[in-house]
Scaffold this active site. Structure first.
Site, short mmCIF file in Angstrom:
data_model
loop_
_atom_site.label_atom_id
_atom_site.label_comp_id
_atom_site.label_asym_id
_atom_site.label_seq_id
_atom_site.Cartn_x
_atom_site.Cartn_y
_atom_site.Cartn_z
N HIS A 412 33.52 50.36 28.12
CA HIS A 412 34.60 49.76 28.90
C HIS A 412 35.82 50.64 29.04
O HIS A 412 36.82 50.21 29.61
CB HIS A 412 35.04 48.44 28.26
CG HIS A 412 34.09 47.30 28.51
ND1 HIS A 412 34.18 46.50 29.62
CD2 HIS A 412 33.05 46.84 27.79
CE1 HIS A 412 33.23 45.58 29.57
NE2 HIS A 412 32.52 45.78 28.46
N LYS A 603 47.92 40.54 34.68
CA LYS A 603 46.95 41.26 33.84
C LYS A 603 47.68 41.63 32.56
O LYS A 603 48.90 41.49 32.50
CB LYS A 603 46.42 42.51 34.54
CG LYS A 603 47.54 43.37 35.16
CD LYS A 603 47.00 44.59 35.91
CE LYS A 603 46.44 44.27 37.26
NZ LYS A 603 45.01 44.59 37.38
N ARG A 604 46.96 42.10 31.53
CA ARG A 604 47.66 42.54 30.33
C ARG A 604 48.72 43.59 30.72
O ARG A 604 48.51 44.36 31.66
CB ARG A 604 46.66 43.13 29.33
CG ARG A 604 45.80 42.08 28.65
CD ARG A 604 46.64 41.09 27.87
NE ARG A 604 47.23 41.72 26.72
CZ ARG A 604 46.82 41.56 25.48
NH1 ARG A 604 45.81 40.76 25.20
NH2 ARG A 604 47.42 42.18 24.47
N LYS A 609 48.34 50.32 33.54
CA LYS A 609 48.26 49.37 34.66
C LYS A 609 49.50 49.42 35.55
O LYS A 609 49.53 48.88 36.65
CB LYS A 609 48.04 47.95 34.12
CG LYS A 609 46.67 47.75 33.46
CD LYS A 609 46.51 46.34 32.93
CE LYS A 609 45.20 46.08 32.20
NZ LYS A 609 44.07 45.79 33.12
N THR A 711 38.69 43.12 36.88
CA THR A 711 38.00 41.95 37.42
C THR A 711 39.00 41.04 38.13
O THR A 711 38.62 40.27 39.01
CB THR A 711 37.28 41.15 36.32
OG1 THR A 711 38.20 40.94 35.24
CG2 THR A 711 36.06 41.88 35.83
N LYS A 715 38.83 38.58 41.65
CA LYS A 715 39.24 37.18 41.79
C LYS A 715 40.22 37.02 42.94
O LYS A 715 40.15 36.06 43.72
CB LYS A 715 39.87 36.68 40.48
CG LYS A 715 38.96 36.78 39.27
CD LYS A 715 39.75 36.46 37.99
CE LYS A 715 39.08 37.07 36.77
NZ LYS A 715 39.98 37.08 35.60
C1 LIG Z 1 40.55 38.21 35.05
C2 LIG Z 1 41.49 38.11 33.91
C3 LIG Z 1 41.98 39.26 33.30
C4 LIG Z 1 41.61 40.65 33.76
O1 LIG Z 1 42.49 41.08 34.75
P1 LIG Z 1 42.54 42.61 35.25
O2 LIG Z 1 43.44 42.53 36.43
O3 LIG Z 1 41.16 42.99 35.62
O4 LIG Z 1 43.09 43.40 34.13
C5 LIG Z 1 42.86 39.12 32.25
N1 LIG Z 1 43.25 37.90 31.82
C6 LIG Z 1 42.81 36.77 32.40
C7 LIG Z 1 43.30 35.46 31.89
C8 LIG Z 1 41.92 36.83 33.46
O5 LIG Z 1 41.46 35.70 34.00
#
Ligand SMILES: *Cc1c(COP(=O)(O)O)cnc(C)c1O
Length: 872
Positions: A412, A603-604, A609, A711, A715
């Protein structure tokens, strides 16, 4: 709960007789076994009774549901409607839904035990499953009837859904991926078990006080967990510490005995993972640690009662808390112990299931395919060897063949600092026998390498399981790679870079072992459940087949320019934005205009990022607007959300910068509400349900080459957001699918990033050359966003000017130009809507169903198995 279990236990079941079952005895195949996986009952009376013949337990119509809710309110919560609290209603309702899952669950378990099946075991230290009630309703197809049943009881479904605590058993993307994969495995009717840790405290809850992140303990189990079934009889012992002894057995073979100083008991806590509109219901099995009640502790024998109690406390601590990632120092020892604990329990459980299936141990690799979700469970390679060689007396070579045929490893990350290693002294003290096994694996492996590459000592050093430079360490990625028959990255770009960089030597030796499986997310949770307005519009326009075949969204393309369809599309988005706007006001007191462009980065929080790149753009825009109040810019609402690891000071400072910007920008009369900045606290799966569907613009702006896949990007796309992004991770494939003209691309490519670094990157020179950028940095440094205190953001500004490891300043100018193109595009509503529709229409590839199909076909070789429910 007692009544439910008792009912099931009271039913007679046929014993499983594999030879007869393989002969296709229909009655046996269809008879559910008692709660998975106690296995067959010894009761021999043949029966074909359903465990849930009572409609209040199994009926899917509103009347049965209503009766079920009332029964459970009284029989499980011990309350009658007049005095029941909202939580009582939630529990009674959740149990009513669970009753419907249980019949499917036991039927699935029974089928897997009694038939010739191959089971995918997904080993992951994190499962960020999010709330279960809404998802289970969707997957059982029960939403409409349940809403009506509740209404008849004067209860509101949405209010009850909002009461569920989030099981935050993961940090972010990696844990959420595991949860999406459990959904797809069940939906595709693949026999599967998820194995992980039942943390008592999941990821902390985030609060914002005075603009700073404050971590609050996540007590998600305080009010009980309706979905969990604890199985005290499914438990295993896991040893730690001590020493090993050599001995010779009766046959004259040398055997190693590990005598640990302490043992921990792992108890199975199961949660049902129901597939969408199928009878398959798989198991998520999470291990809880307990103290061993009676164990011959030396200290205990010596009468040291308090030492024994201390051991008990330590044992019970093992599954206490989830560790945040991005924190190199924190609780190293406990983390390694957690990893070994859950891996050992899981492998022992698989051996137990193999025996229940009546198979010899050498068939292990045929019955199970085990996926290592990152290196966190990679100690499994050594532990399976230990179980097979030390405990089952298999010859080493045979055990090694079984191990390699069982495991596959998903990488990852490419960030070298994120590749997991453990110091040898720690490893030696905690897991002495496993270290010996790792040495033996290494010795045999390096002999092979020396034979293939005579004299290439540097290669041998790089590939060794032990990093000998400086403090010696065990390299977990190398262990996972050597012990697996397949290694995959999580997006096309990532898998390529993997072969060229961190895994290069291994790709030289085993080119066929490396492959790509681009990540995916489940449309059930992230569309059907969280965006019901969109789901309805899609059903009406193209039929409902898209939910399980997301490529069917392609059929939307013909409607992309249709004015009346565009109207309906915008209405859905608008109403999602209004809902988010209400939530924002409720949580932050900030009023935002739902007509503005919703520009979202959730995101985190991490430097790679680049939330701070987004922040720099906002400050620049703010300055331009103040200088020229009539400047024509699209009204924008910038929403940020995400947690920073508690020990990651820079990430926390980035949060402070965002909240500081919000304070200033939102209250500046010169801005007049044209820009709004929001930090949405406590971003988690539950909040995510409201966020992704409300986005117009998705921020995917990581430094190219750093985000393995992402991911969140998927979404957003499914929910009709346009992406502004770099050529990183799955963004590359998103752009490929949607077309370059429907994607806002900016920034250096991964190759250019490497080149800039090679040539000697000097960020201060970038700031010198760009007046706008310099002014932005000066404004931050002046204390403008820190209530007049200039020192607060000094570390951030200094870091950008003098190090900038993630090339924020290098990409700044191009990002600004790209954002200005976004603003221009927003003004053309029809064009924007068309692009939005096309994003959803072309998001089919990013379903986790596609990803799981690829794992099943290419790596696990696990065919689907249809589950049939017995008729009552
Ligand atoms: C999808 C998701 C992430 C991942 O987000 P990225 O933009 O891919 O880093 C992190 N936290 C939650 C709660 C998510 O649903």
């Amino acid at each position: 709960m007692y009544r439910v279990l008792k009912r099931i236990k009271n039913i007679s079941f046929e014993p499983i007789n594999p030879t007869r079952v393989h002969g296709g005895n229909r009655a046996t195949m269809l008879t559910p076994a008692p709660g998975y996986p106690e296995g067959p009952s010894m009761d021999d009376s043949p029966t074909n009774a359903s465990p849930c013949s009572d409609p209040a337990r199994s009926g899917l119509d509103r009347g049965s549901l209503q009766r079920g809710i009332l029964d459970n309110l009284i029989c499980l919560q011990g309350r009658y409607p007049g005095v029941a609290t909202p939580h009582d209603w939630y529990m009674a309702f959740a149990y009513t839904v669970r009753d419907r899952l249980l019949a499917r669950w036991v039927a699935s378990a029974h089928t897997y035990l009694s038939r010739e099946v191959r089971i995918a075991c997904y080993l992951s230290a994190e499962f960020l499953i999010g709330p279960q009630l809404g998802n289970n309703l969707v997957n059982l197809g029960l939403e409409t009837e349940a809403r009506a049943a509740l209404q008849a009881l004067d209860q509101d479904l949405d209010a009850l859904l909002a009461l569920e605590e989030e099981p935050g058993l993961g940090n972010g993307g990696l844990g959420r991926l595991a949860a999406c994969y459990m959904d797809s495995l069940a939906t595709l009717e693949i026999p599967a078990i998820g194995y992980g840790i039942r943390y008592e405290f999941g990821i902390f809850d985030q609060e914002i006080r005075d603009g700073w992140q404050v971590e609050v303990t996540d007590k998600w189990l305080q009010k009980g967990n309706a979905w969990e079934i604890v199985r005290p009889d499914v438990s295993f012992y896991v040893g730690f510490g001590g020493h090993t002894e050599n001995e010779t057995d009766e046959q004259g073979h040398l055997r190693v005995r590990w005598i640990p100083t302490r043992q921990v008991k792992g108890v199975a806590c199961d949660m049902p993972m129901q597939g969408y509109l199928v009878s398959t219901c798989n198991t998520l099995r999470l291990w809880k640690s307990e103290a061993v009640e009676s164990f011959d502790l030396k200290d205990f024998n010596a009468g040291d009662y308090y030492q024994a109690v201390q051991e008990k406390v330590i044992s019970e601590t093992l599954s206490k808390v989830l560790y945040p990632n991005d924190e190199p120092e924190a609780g190293k020892r406990l983390r390694l112990a957690q990893q070994y604990f859950f891996v050992s329990c899981s492998l022992q459980d698989m051996l137990r299931l193999l025996k229940l299936k009546g198979k010899p141990v050498n068939r292990f690799g045929e019955v199970f395919a085990a996926q290592l979700n990152d290196t966190h469970p990679s100690i499994a390679v050594a532990e399976l060897m230990r179980l097979l060689v030390d405990e089952r007396q298999l010859p080493w070579d045979e055990a090694w063949d079984i191990t390699r045929s069982t495991f596959a490893y998903t990488n990852h990350t490419l960030l070298p600092e994120a590749l997991e290693t453990w110091g040898l002294p720690l490893f030696q003290r905690l897991l002495p026998r496993l270290l010996e096994i790792i040495y033996e694996i290494n010795r045999r492996f390096l002999d092979e390498i020396r034979q293939r590459f005579p004299g290439d000592d540097e290669r041998v050093k790089r590939m060794s399981l032990i990093d000998e430079a400086g403090d010696r360490k065990v390299r977990m990625a190398n262990l996972a790679t050597i012990g697996s028959h397949a290694v995959n990255g999580v997006a096309a770009l990532h898998s390529e870079l993997l072969k060229q960089t961190v895994m290069r030597d291994f790709a030289d030796v085993w080119p066929d072992r490396f492959c790509n499986v681009t990540n995916g997310v489940t449309p059930r949770r992230f569309m059907t459940l969280s965006n019901p307005g969109l789901a309805r519009l899609l059903d009406e326009t193209i039929g409902s087949g898209w939910v399980t075949d997301l490529t069917r969204l392609k059929a939307l393309e013909t409607h992309a320019d249709d004015a009346s369809f565009q109207d309906r599309w915008r209405k859905v988005k608008q109403s999602n934005k209004e809902a988010l706007a209400r939530l924002i006001q409720e949580r932050t007191d900030i009023v935002v205009d739902p007509a503005a462009l919703f520009d979202i980065q959730v995101k985190r929080i991490h430097e790679y990022k680049r939330q701070h790149l987004n922040a720099l753009y906002i400050i620049g825009l703010y300055q331009r607007l103040r200088r020229d109040p009539r400047l024509a810019v699209a009204p924008r609402c910038f929403v940020f959300g995400g947690k920073a690891a508690p020990g990651y000071a820079m990430a926390k400072l980035i949060i402070r910068l965002i909240t500081g910007m919000a304070e200033v920008v939102n209250n500046d009369p010169q801005i007049g509400g044209r820009l709004k900045v929001v930090f949405f606290p406590d971003f988690n799966v539950k909040n995510a349900h409201s966020v992704y569907p409300a986005a117009d613009l998705s921020e995917q702006i990581s430094t190219a080459g750093k985000e393995a896949s992402g991911t969140g990007n998927m979404k957003f796309m499914m929910n009709g957001a346009l992406t502004i992004g770099t050529l990183d991770g799955a963004n590359v494939e998103i752009r490929e699918e949607v077309g370059a003209e429907n994607f806002f691309l900016f920034g250096l490519s991964a190759a250019q990033v490497e080149q800039v670094k090679r040539e000697g990157y000097r960020p201060a020179e970038r700031a010198q050359a760009d007046d706008g950028l310099r002014e932005v940095l000066d404004l931050i440094a002046s204390g403008h966003f820190s209530r007049g205190e200039p020192d607060v953001f000094r570390p951030l500004v200094d870091n950008l000017l003098h190090a900038d490891p993630f090339l924020v300043l290098a990409d700044y100018a191009d990002y600004v130009a790209c954002q200005d193109r976004v603003s221009a595009a927003w003004h053309d509503t029809r064009r924007w809507t068309r692009m939005s529709i096309l994003n959803t229409a072309r998001s089919g590839k990013f379903s986790s169903d596609r990803a799981i199909s690829e794992y099943c076909e290419r790596i696990w070789k696990t065919p689907a198995v249809r589950i049939t429910l017995a008729r009552s």
